[in-house]
Write a protein that holds these residues in place. Structure first.
Motif, PDB file in Angstrom:
ATOM      1  N   ILE A   1      -2.754   8.175   0.399  1.00 35.49           N
ATOM      2  CA  ILE A   1      -1.589   7.545  -0.215  1.00 35.49           C
ATOM      3  C   ILE A   1      -1.990   7.080  -1.613  1.00 35.49           C
ATOM      4  O   ILE A   1      -3.025   6.423  -1.773  1.00 35.49           O
ATOM      5  N   ILE A   2      -1.192   7.460  -2.595  1.00 32.30           N
ATOM      6  CA  ILE A   2      -1.440   6.997  -3.961  1.00 32.30           C
ATOM      7  C   ILE A   2      -0.301   6.054  -4.340  1.00 32.30           C
ATOM      8  O   ILE A   2       0.867   6.432  -4.258  1.00 32.30           O
ATOM      9  N   ILE A   3      -0.668   4.851  -4.717  1.00 29.53           N
ATOM     10  CA  ILE A   3       0.352   3.861  -5.077  1.00 29.53           C
ATOM     11  C   ILE A   3       0.096   3.398  -6.502  1.00 29.53           C
ATOM     12  O   ILE A   3      -1.043   3.125  -6.875  1.00 29.53           O
ATOM     13  N   THR A   4       1.158   3.343  -7.299  1.00 25.72           N
ATOM     14  CA  THR A   4       1.013   2.667  -8.591  1.00 25.72           C
ATOM     15  C   THR A   4       1.777   1.357  -8.516  1.00 25.72           C
ATOM     16  O   THR A   4       2.851   1.261  -7.920  1.00 25.72           O
ATOM     17  N   THR A   5       1.166   0.339  -9.103  1.00 26.81           N
ATOM     18  CA  THR A   5       1.733  -0.999  -9.004  1.00 26.81           C
ATOM     19  C   THR A   5       1.322  -1.791 -10.231  1.00 26.81           C
ATOM     20  O   THR A   5       0.268  -1.529 -10.817  1.00 26.81           O
ATOM     21  N   LYS A   6       2.169  -2.731 -10.637  1.00 27.65           N
ATOM     22  CA  LYS A   6       1.848  -3.551 -11.809  1.00 27.65           C
ATOM     23  C   LYS A   6       1.274  -4.883 -11.359  1.00 27.65           C
ATOM     24  O   LYS A   6       1.727  -5.452 -10.374  1.00 27.65           O
ATOM     25  N   GLY A   7       0.276  -5.360 -12.062  1.00 27.81           N
ATOM     26  CA  GLY A   7      -0.266  -6.675 -11.734  1.00 27.81           C
ATOM     27  C   GLY A   7      -1.531  -6.947 -12.515  1.00 27.81           C
ATOM     28  O   GLY A   7      -2.186  -6.021 -12.993  1.00 27.81           O
ATOM     29  N   SER A   8      -1.881  -8.227 -12.618  1.00 29.58           N
ATOM     30  CA  SER A   8      -3.094  -8.626 -13.327  1.00 29.58           C
ATOM     31  C   SER A   8      -4.321  -8.260 -12.487  1.00 29.58           C
ATOM     32  O   SER A   8      -4.195  -7.931 -11.309  1.00 29.58           O
ATOM     33  N   ALA A   9      -5.485  -8.348 -13.087  1.00 27.20           N
ATOM     34  CA  ALA A   9      -6.717  -8.009 -12.383  1.00 27.20           C
ATOM     35  C   ALA A   9      -6.911  -8.901 -11.150  1.00 27.20           C
ATOM     36  O   ALA A   9      -7.305  -8.418 -10.088  1.00 27.20           O
ATOM     37  N   THR A  10      -6.592 -10.186 -11.281  1.00 22.70           N
ATOM     38  CA  THR A  10      -6.740 -11.109 -10.146  1.00 22.70           C
ATOM     39  C   THR A  10      -5.801 -10.726  -9.016  1.00 22.70           C
ATOM     40  O   THR A  10      -6.173 -10.727  -7.847  1.00 22.70           O
ATOM     41  N   THR A  11      -4.557 -10.418  -9.375  1.00 24.81           N
ATOM     42  CA  THR A  11      -3.582 -10.021  -8.365  1.00 24.81           C
ATOM     43  C   THR A  11      -4.056  -8.764  -7.647  1.00 24.81           C
ATOM     44  O   THR A  11      -3.927  -8.643  -6.424  1.00 24.81           O
ATOM     45  N   MET A  12      -4.606  -7.818  -8.431  1.00 28.24           N
ATOM     46  CA  MET A  12      -5.067  -6.562  -7.822  1.00 28.24           C
ATOM     47  C   MET A  12      -6.205  -6.808  -6.839  1.00 28.24           C
ATOM     48  O   MET A  12      -6.269  -6.189  -5.786  1.00 28.24           O
ATOM     49  N   GLU A  13      -7.098  -7.720  -7.188  1.00 27.98           N
ATOM     50  CA  GLU A  13      -8.198  -8.042  -6.283  1.00 27.98           C
ATOM     51  C   GLU A  13      -7.645  -8.521  -4.944  1.00 27.98           C
ATOM     52  O   GLU A  13      -8.064  -8.100  -3.877  1.00 27.98           O
ATOM     53  N   LYS A  14      -6.676  -9.419  -5.015  1.00 28.22           N
ATOM     54  CA  LYS A  14      -6.070  -9.960  -3.785  1.00 28.22           C
ATOM     55  C   LYS A  14      -5.389  -8.855  -2.986  1.00 28.22           C
ATOM     56  O   LYS A  14      -5.535  -8.760  -1.771  1.00 28.22           O
ATOM     57  N   LEU A  15      -4.642  -8.012  -3.706  1.00 30.69           N
ATOM     58  CA  LEU A  15      -3.908  -6.940  -3.032  1.00 30.69           C
ATOM     59  C   LEU A  15      -4.872  -5.985  -2.323  1.00 30.69           C
ATOM     60  O   LEU A  15      -4.671  -5.616  -1.166  1.00 30.69           O
ATOM     61  N   LYS A  16      -5.937  -5.609  -3.022  1.00 25.52           N
ATOM     62  CA  LYS A  16      -6.876  -4.646  -2.441  1.00 25.52           C
ATOM     63  C   LYS A  16      -7.536  -5.215  -1.188  1.00 25.52           C
ATOM     64  O   LYS A  16      -7.707  -4.513  -0.186  1.00 25.52           O
ATOM     65  N   LYS A  17      -7.888  -6.507  -1.243  1.00 22.78           N
ATOM     66  CA  LYS A  17      -8.508  -7.125  -0.064  1.00 22.78           C
ATOM     67  C   LYS A  17      -7.530  -7.131   1.112  1.00 22.78           C
ATOM     68  O   LYS A  17      -7.917  -6.896   2.243  1.00 22.78           O
ATOM     69  N   GLN A  18      -6.262  -7.413   0.807  1.00 23.67           N
ATOM     70  CA  GLN A  18      -5.286  -7.462   1.903  1.00 23.67           C
ATOM     71  C   GLN A  18      -5.043  -6.077   2.487  1.00 23.67           C
ATOM     72  O   GLN A  18      -4.873  -5.935   3.688  1.00 23.67           O
ATOM     73  N   LEU A  19      -5.038  -5.054   1.626  1.00 26.28           N
ATOM     74  CA  LEU A  19      -4.869  -3.686   2.139  1.00 26.28           C
ATOM     75  C   LEU A  19      -6.072  -3.296   2.996  1.00 26.28           C
ATOM     76  O   LEU A  19      -5.934  -2.678   4.050  1.00 26.28           O
ATOM     77  N   ASN A  20      -7.244  -3.701   2.543  1.00 25.33           N
ATOM     78  CA  ASN A  20      -8.467  -3.387   3.268  1.00 25.33           C
ATOM     79  C   ASN A  20      -8.496  -4.024   4.651  1.00 25.33           C
ATOM     80  O   ASN A  20      -9.175  -3.559   5.553  1.00 25.33           O
ATOM     81  N   ARG A  21      -7.778  -5.123   4.803  1.00 19.28           N
ATOM     82  CA  ARG A  21      -7.759  -5.842   6.074  1.00 19.28           C
ATOM     83  C   ARG A  21      -6.958  -5.078   7.139  1.00 19.28           C
ATOM     84  O   ARG A  21      -7.117  -5.324   8.319  1.00 19.28           O
ATOM     85  N   LEU A  22      -6.071  -4.175   6.708  1.00 18.85           N
ATOM     86  CA  LEU A  22      -5.276  -3.431   7.691  1.00 18.85           C
ATOM     87  C   LEU A  22      -6.187  -2.523   8.510  1.00 18.85           C
ATOM     88  O   LEU A  22      -7.034  -1.819   7.959  1.00 18.85           O
ATOM     89  N   VAL A  23      -5.986  -2.550   9.806  1.00 16.41           N
ATOM     90  CA  VAL A  23      -6.846  -1.792  10.712  1.00 16.41           C
ATOM     91  C   VAL A  23      -6.807  -0.298  10.410  1.00 16.41           C
ATOM     92  O   VAL A  23      -7.825   0.390  10.481  1.00 16.41           O
ATOM     93  N   ASP A  24      -5.628   0.223  10.057  1.00 17.97           N
ATOM     94  CA  ASP A  24      -5.494   1.664   9.857  1.00 17.97           C
ATOM     95  C   ASP A  24      -5.873   2.130   8.459  1.00 17.97           C
ATOM     96  O   ASP A  24      -5.811   3.324   8.164  1.00 17.97           O
ATOM     97  N   VAL A  25      -6.233   1.211   7.586  1.00 21.33           N
ATOM     98  CA  VAL A  25      -6.667   1.606   6.246  1.00 21.33           C
ATOM     99  C   VAL A  25      -8.172   1.844   6.274  1.00 21.33           C
ATOM    100  O   VAL A  25      -8.947   0.954   6.588  1.00 21.33           O
ATOM    101  N   LEU A  26      -8.575   3.070   5.961  1.00 23.58           N
ATOM    102  CA  LEU A  26      -9.990   3.416   6.038  1.00 23.58           C
ATOM    103  C   LEU A  26     -10.714   3.110   4.734  1.00 23.58           C
ATOM    104  O   LEU A  26     -11.878   2.741   4.746  1.00 23.58           O
ATOM    105  N   SER A  27     -10.044   3.297   3.608  1.00 23.40           N
ATOM    106  CA  SER A  27     -10.674   2.937   2.334  1.00 23.40           C
ATOM    107  C   SER A  27      -9.618   2.635   1.292  1.00 23.40           C
ATOM    108  O   SER A  27      -8.492   3.144   1.348  1.00 23.40           O
ATOM    109  N   VAL A  28      -9.980   1.763   0.370  1.00 24.32           N
ATOM    110  CA  VAL A  28      -9.110   1.412  -0.747  1.00 24.32           C
ATOM    111  C   VAL A  28      -9.889   1.695  -2.019  1.00 24.32           C
ATOM    112  O   VAL A  28     -10.965   1.150  -2.218  1.00 24.32           O
ATOM    113  N   ASP A  29      -9.352   2.574  -2.837  1.00 27.67           N
ATOM    114  CA  ASP A  29     -10.058   2.988  -4.043  1.00 27.67           C
ATOM    115  C   ASP A  29      -9.177   2.670  -5.240  1.00 27.67           C
ATOM    116  O   ASP A  29      -8.040   3.129  -5.318  1.00 27.67           O
TER     117      ASP A  29
END
Lengths: 163, 583
Positions: free
Chosen positions: A49-77
């Motif tokens: 899945i490729i997602i484009t999204t707008k946000g500051s670097a801090t917001t992106m850090e939070k978002l990536k961690k939350q996506l990584n927490r999902l059981v079915d997400v194998l990697s976040v790049d």
């Protein structure tokens, strides 16, 4: 902080509700999806899945961690700022007549676009490219009888295999 | 041999070491209930599905195992949602089995159909809809694994009726599933950095949280405090991990924290946060939370790191591993000489002496704080204390001293009224030999009072102590402080006679209205076998102090009583803390 556009590539388990979980993570955390593409990979159990999204670097850090927490997400790049090819595909439906036809065809030739189908009243043009060239194509085609279009959303691939 | 889905379910639960289910039957789970009957699987029939999920949650908190509840589809499933959200907020490992209409009817608005995996997606760690019996065993194993691994949490498994009824050859059952990647051990260099920061500290404080209990790391925490000699405070969720009777204990921080815990956080130069997530009830105004401190944040969930408070050093790890490594690195010699922190420890002592936890006693009204103190004396601090939510919860946190882990059971994140009593039932099932007390308010207890039938039926001898002030006390307190004493819909004086309610359910009911009756009633209540409801009529307009106004700095406390003159100069930048009364 400045909100810039970010590209995130997710590798997820191909389960029926995985998109809902990802969408829920965005909406629950107050993030916005600008564009999303999802498709199979070489292994049928995983989807990219490729997602484009707008946000500051801090917001992106939070978002990536939350996506990584999902059981079915194998990697976040995070491909933002990395050497990656980015493309979108668009289909434009033009309503044309004898007058405008030549202008449309000239543009198609000039930019190496492709006519997918046509008759005396309509034609469908295929354009692929980076987001900014798609935006320019829309500007160019709009006065020539652009009736509707459909964008695929961005796909992206890193130019080199990451370590 | 062929097994039905229901048989596979029970077989798999046995393999997961499940010894009790809290549940409520209904149409689509009939095949499972039939199997429970035949196999004599231990199952406690609650009287409302919310009771089942809270009981499973309380059981998990006390036993350290995964709690299990089983309910039917539709309303049975939706009735568990509050309890699921509650377990999610407090990271409690529970597995919820919900019945579902047969797969062929899903999406047809069938009788008692609801999309429970859709509804609970944002408040479960993960959930599953099992569509084929071939996937049943592996899915259940995966659900238990997810519930208890990493940062624990609730996992829901939705079971369509045809899957429970389908059959499978025993040798075709698959128990394996793709495991998730485990956590990596903390980097040795991060541990070394932490040790360096610890050695340099002159004004240190430790803040521990629920993660220490979930990670079964109380011993390591105690060892860490012994090695460093640092003072320690714990969030509501972390109470009991460090003994409350120890001199280095500062009590709870935050909105209703002690004066000295809040002052220590505000003045410290090093804050070691372990297994806590900087909840807003702890930090209040984030900018003024530990403003002068270097922060070490140890948490198992990367999402918690730098989410609210930026740390100078973060270690993603379970508390047991990280503290164990820190303890090893701090072994030998005297890592932090006492002289280095002497001034700070003297300051903390001065704060403790200046404003201890206190309330004004009365000769003609029972004070709620006095009830908790008395319970502590009578039980010698050995009881398991469950609480409802509101003033009762805060007084129970402040005035009972918790010396042992897993003895304080409270709804921290979600703040769920009606949690305490069913959670106490679950706790008592996990620890039958213990005295289990639910400290309740007259509002909260009415939210799940029907579970008296469950407790009496199975002789689960929970003692309910109602701090009855005839108000929704905490909301009333806010109305007093911030809404000009306009007590909009918080008057609960129209209430049932709790003694008669107890008797009607077959429990014992007792009442104390005057201070001189208190001790005898509590004593009798604790000594009486079986379920006991003690209706304690307390001071109606008592407030919980200290109190930090929402959004204010935690150093800015309303102490309720006059603040005695400072005996020593405070160390937070030389300024005396502001104290102010909101009344």
């Amino acid at each position: 902080m400045k909100a810039k556009e970010n590209t995130i590539a997710l590798l997820v388990r191909n389960r029926p509700d995985v998109l809902a979980r990802i969408a829920g993570t965005f909406s629950g955390g107050g993030f916005n999806i600008e564009s999303i593409t999802a498709n199979i990979t070489k292994t049928p159990e995983t989807t990219k899945i490729i997602i484009t999204t707008k946000g500051s670097a801090t917001t992106m850090e939070k978002l990536k961690k939350q996506l990584n927490r999902l059981v079915d997400v194998l990697s976040v790049d995070d491909l933002t700022g990395r050497m990656a090819s980015r493309r979108e595909l668009v289909l434009f439906r033009m309503k044309w007549n004898d007058e405008s036809r030549s202008a449309v065809m000239a543009a198609v030739d000039l930019y190496n676009w492709k006519v997918v189908c046509m008759d005396d009243r309509y034609c469908v043009i295929e354009v692929s490219g980076r987001k900014d060239s798609i935006d320019r194509a829309i500007q160019l085609l709009d006065p020539l009888g652009l009736e509707d279009f459909s964008r695929s959303g961005m796909v992206a691939l890193e130019k080199f295999k990451p370590e | 041999m062929k097994l039905t889905g229901s048989q596979v379910l029970l077989r798999t639960m046995r393999r997961e070491d499940v010894d009790v289910i809290f549940g409520y039957p209904g149409g689509v789970v009939l095949p499972i209930y039939d199997e429970l009957y035949k196999e004599k699987f231990r199952h406690l029939l609650v009287r409302h599905e919310q009771g089942a999920i809270h009981a499973a949650d309380g059981y998990a908190r006390v036993s350290g195992k995964v709690g299990v509840c089983l309910v039917t589809s539709g309303p049975g499933a939706t009735n568990t949602v509050t309890g699921i959200a509650n377990a999610y907020m407090d990271s409690i490992p529970v597995v919820i089995f919900t019945g579902q209409v047969p797969t062929g009817l899903i999406g047809s608005d069938a009788f008692q159909e609801v999309d429970i995996t859709g509804i609970t997606r944002p408040c479960t760690k993960h959930n599953f809809l099992v569509r084929r019996i071939e996937d049943l065993a592996s899915t259940i194993h995966e659900a238990f694994h997810i519930a208890r691994s990493g940062r624990p949490g609730p996992v829901l498994v939705d079971l369509p009726r045809d899957v429970s009824q389908a059959t499978i050859e025993e040798e075709d059952i698959r128990d394996d599933f793709n495991t998730l990647n485990g956590l990596e051990k903390p980097q040795q260099e991060d541990i070394a950095k932490a040790v360096e920061m610890i050695r340099a500290a002159r004004k240190p404080v430790i803040v521990s949280g629920g993660g220490v209990l979930l990670g079964k790391a109380s011993e390591e925490l105690r060892e860490f405090v012994r090695r460093t000699g640092f003072p320690i405070t714990s969030t509501l969720m972390g109470l009991g991990a460090y003994p409350g009777s120890d001199p280095l204990w500062l009590g709870m921080p935050g909105m209703h924290g002690t004066y000295y815990a809040n002052m220590a956080i505000t003045g410290c130069d090093l804050l070691v946060a372990v297994g806590m997530r900087f909840d807003d009830r702890v930090t209040s105004k984030v900018d003024t939370f530990a403003p002068n401190a270097k922060i070490i944040h140890i948490d198992i969930d990367p999402v918690s790191i730098d989410r609210i408070v930026r740390s100078h050093l973060s270690i993603v790890s379970d508390a047991k591993t990280a503290l164990g490594m820190l303890n090893a690195a701090l072994a030998g010699g005297d890592p932090v000489p006492a002289e280095q922190t002497r001034e700070w420890m003297d300051q903390i002592d001065a704060w403790k002496k200046r404003v201890p936890l206190r309330f004004s006693e009365s000769t003609d009204r029972i004070k709620p704080q006095q009830v908790i103190r008395k319970l502590y004396e009578l039980t010698k601090g050995e009881a398991l204390i469950a609480t409802e939510v509101g003033q009762n919860q805060m007084w129970a946190a402040q005035y009972y001293t918790y010396d042992h882990p897993h003895t304080f059971i409270s709804s921290g994140g979600l703040g769920t009224m009606g949690f305490g009593f069913p959670a106490a039932v679950g706790a008592q099932v996990a620890r039958p030999e213990k005295t289990v007390i639910d400290i309740a308010g007259d509002g909260s207890i009415q939210m799940n009072i029907q579970e008296l039938a469950t407790a009496v039926q199975y002789n689960i001898p929970v003692k309910i102590v109602i701090l009855n002030n005839q108000y929704l006390g905490m909301v009333r307190q806010w109305q007093q402080m911030f809404y000009g004493r306009r007590y909009s819909h918080t008057d609960m004086s129209y209430a049932p006679d709790f003694v008669k309610i107890a008797e009607a359910y077959g429990a014992t009911g007792l009442r104390a209205s005057r201070p001189e009756e208190l001790e005898a009633v509590l004593k009798k209540g604790l000594e009486t076998p079986g379920v006991v409801v003690m209706d304690i009529r307390v001071e109606k307009e008592e407030c919980v102090y200290p109190m930090v106004r929402p959004g204010a700095s935690i150093a800015d406390m309303d102490l309720g009583l006059e603040l005695p003159a400072a005996e020593t100069a405070p160390t937070n930048g030389g300024e005396d803390p502001q104290t102010r009364s909101f009344n």
